[in-house]
Write an enzyme that holds these catalytic residues in place. Structure first.
Site, short mmCIF file in Angstrom:
data_model
loop_
_atom_site.label_atom_id
_atom_site.label_comp_id
_atom_site.label_asym_id
_atom_site.label_seq_id
_atom_site.Cartn_x
_atom_site.Cartn_y
_atom_site.Cartn_z
N THR A 375 36.53 43.13 27.40
CA THR A 375 36.67 44.59 27.40
C THR A 375 37.20 45.05 26.03
OG1 THR A 375 37.20 44.44 29.76
CG2 THR A 375 37.68 46.52 28.69
N GLN A 414 28.90 42.96 35.77
CA GLN A 414 29.94 43.67 36.50
C GLN A 414 29.88 43.44 38.00
OE1 GLN A 414 31.70 45.60 33.89
NE2 GLN A 414 33.14 44.74 35.33
#
Length: 563
Positions: A375, A414
């Site tokens: 991230t 994800q």
């Protein structure tokens, strides 16, 4: 309070010298002092400053960073993933823009179950791991709401960078090496990141991404329509159909940005705005700080404070596993962030020993994978009153490892953030209940924690972090030290960090923490795991009327060593 601040300061000796470096390549203020940006990559920050020179504000700068990171930091984030955006616009509106990835319409509850057990590889690598990306739509929404320039203006500089190329950083080279075997499974991915022998490209060699440049230029010209209704969606749908995926071009066409209501809480005389579900960050940052506030923090010795922080984290992460999910699909009790609930938890915490009676299971966890950085976070602010916090991700390194041929875009994995099976850990060791089960068009739970801080109704800080579940603990600790202890944010960020996520029941402690404090924590019953460095935060603070951007000192230090 001063005594406690001084006591805590000993915990950051290994880092604070570097935190006080200007870090100008990562965190910059425009020459007129009106716009500030902090990112994890110097090239992305440079592009943001170029956009500001062309008349852009903090919103334009933040969006340009997001696209630039998709070029130079594509193992962490990019347009093949999703993001959460928390923004305070110059007109005073405070908005939470949900660009989280969405499960395809054909997704089912047990799609990752093989012979009665969750197969983690299916949700982490390849076609089935991919959720519908939301970043392009969310960034376009932000641009329309508060930008001064056009979407084209903020995208094209990154298209030029992708085409021209840039020297591969040591950090990116390490990620290529660590994921080379999986990247090699997908020809379009291997063609970008590996050589002809499927070996990772070396550090400091030039990485050119001409297909990504073409995709960026098409989005600049046609807007999000190209991505969600045009050639990109059609190419992705065709590839998925040929490679065992369930994502279709119709899934792209059906993607929608969601406007959420921020989580609002109070701490140390400040008002905090956090991101609501499907993020767990806003709820649990508020919950942990609420618990801490039940104690006389200034009267505690450093070891007692670290113990208390760890216990508060443990209770919060246990609640996360049981209650949190996409609020469009499951009822999430927002009373988790209520101070009355924090009072009931505080009564269960002893300052002398760890709490043992919190039970929700304890599966095996890949600790090394858990603590890897994933991230990225972007902080931007301007003196006109625009304050932006964007946390963006493709999930684990290079996401699903899939690049759709001809696009240059790394697609996320994800889907691994769902609970594939109750009690089964994802790549970050996090477990969940049916609240976060896989379902068609549902958004998986996240730890991303973009946060805005206000004093007397005026913004004074924007911050967030990268690093899987440690995102929550990083944000909590930066807020604790900066707001309660009145530390400058660069010093707050440099304190030795801890992380306790309930499952596994291990207290991660940075090596910078003095040995005597580590020993005191062990005596209280903590099972310590010493970690060299934890996480990557970015922040901007309004101090003495000036914008002060701060990039993660750990990242700066590590890159200095590698370079």
């Amino acid at each position: 309070m001063k005594k406690i601040v001084l006591a805590l300061s000993v915990c950051c000796i290994a880092l604070v010298a570097h935190a006080e470096l200007p870090g100008a390549d990562y965190a910059q203020v425009s020459p007129d002092g009106k716009v500030a940006v902090a990112s994890v990559n110097p090239e992305a920050t440079r592009i943001a400053m170029e956009v500001v020179k062309r008349g852009g504000n903090a919103v334009d700068a933040a969006i340009s960073v997001a696209f630039a990171l998709g070029v130079v930091d594509g193992h962490n984030s990019g347009i093949g993933g999703g993001c959460f955006i928390l923004v305070r616009l110059a007109d005073g509106r405070i908005l939470a823009i949900d660009g989280r990835e969405m499960a395809p319409a054909a997704a089912t509850r047990d799609m990752y179950i093989v012979n009665g057990k969750a197969d983690p590889e299916l949700s982490r690598t390849g076609a089935l791991a991919v959720g519908i990306p939301g970043s392009v739509a969310a960034l376009d929404k932000l641009q329309k709401l508060g930008g001064k320039l056009t979407f084209r203006d903020v995208i094209l500089p990154s298209a030029e960078l992708a085409e021209k190329g840039f020297p591969i950083s040591p950090a990116l080279a390490e990620r290529m090496a660590a994921t080379a075997d999986n990247l090699a499974k997908f020809p379009a991915s291997a063609a970008i990141y590996l050589d002809k022998n499927n070996q990772p490209l070396p550090a400091f060699s030039i990485l050119q991404q001409k297909d990504l440049a073409v995709t960026y230029r098409a989005i600049a010209k046609q807007g999000p329509r190209y991505f969600y209704h045009g050639d990109f969606a059609k190419k992705t749908g065709r590839w998925m159909a040929a490679n065992g995926g369930v994502v279709t071009d119709k899934d792209f066409a059906n993607y929608q940005v969601k406007m959420r209501k921020p989580i609002v809480s109070e701490f140390a005389g400040y008002t905090l705005y956090g991101f609501p579900p499907p993020s767990s960050g806003g709820v649990h940052v508020a919950q942990i700080l609420n618990i801490l506030e039940q104690f006389d923090l200034d009267a505690l010795a450093p070891a007692e404070r670290y113990h208390l922080i760890a216990e508060a984290m443990k209770f919060a992460f246990a609640d996360r596993a049981h209650w949190l999910g996409d609020s469009d699909f499951t009822k999430v009790p927002l009373s988790l962030a209520d101070k009355r609930y924090a009072q009931t938890i505080a009564k269960k915490i002893s300052l002398e020993k760890t709490t043992a009676d919190i039970a929700h299971g304890n599966p095996d966890v890949d600790i090394q994978h858990l603590m890897n950085k994933h991230t990225t976070h972007i902080a931007a602010a301007d003196m006109d009153g625009n304050w932006v916090a964007i946390t963006s991700t493709v999930n684990t390194s290079f996401g699903s490892k899939v690049v759709i041929p001809g696009t240059g875009v790394v697609l996320n994995n994800q889907m691994d953030d769902f609970s594939a099976q109750v009690g089964a850990a994802n790549a970050f060791g996090l477990v969940g209940s049916d609240a976060n089960a896989v379902a068609a068009k549902k958004r998986p739970l996240s730890s991303m924690s973009p946060t805005l801080v206000f004093k007397n109704n005026e913004p004074v800080m924007t911050l967030g972090a990268a690093g899987g579940p440690t995102i929550i603990s990083q944000v909590v600790q930066t807020l604790l030290y900066s707001l309660n202890d009145s530390m400058p944010v660069e010093k707050a960020m440099a304190q030795a960090r801890i992380h306790q996520q309930w499952n596994p029941n291990v207290l991660f402690v940075e090596a910078a923490m003095p040995v005597e404090i580590q020993q005191a924590l062990q005596k209280k019953g903590h099972d310590l795991k010493i970690w060299p460095s934890m996480g990557a935060s970015q922040a901007i603070q309004l101090r003495d009327g000036k914008l002060v951007p701060v990039a993660e000192p750990r990242v700066i230090l590590q890159n200095q060593k590698k370079n």
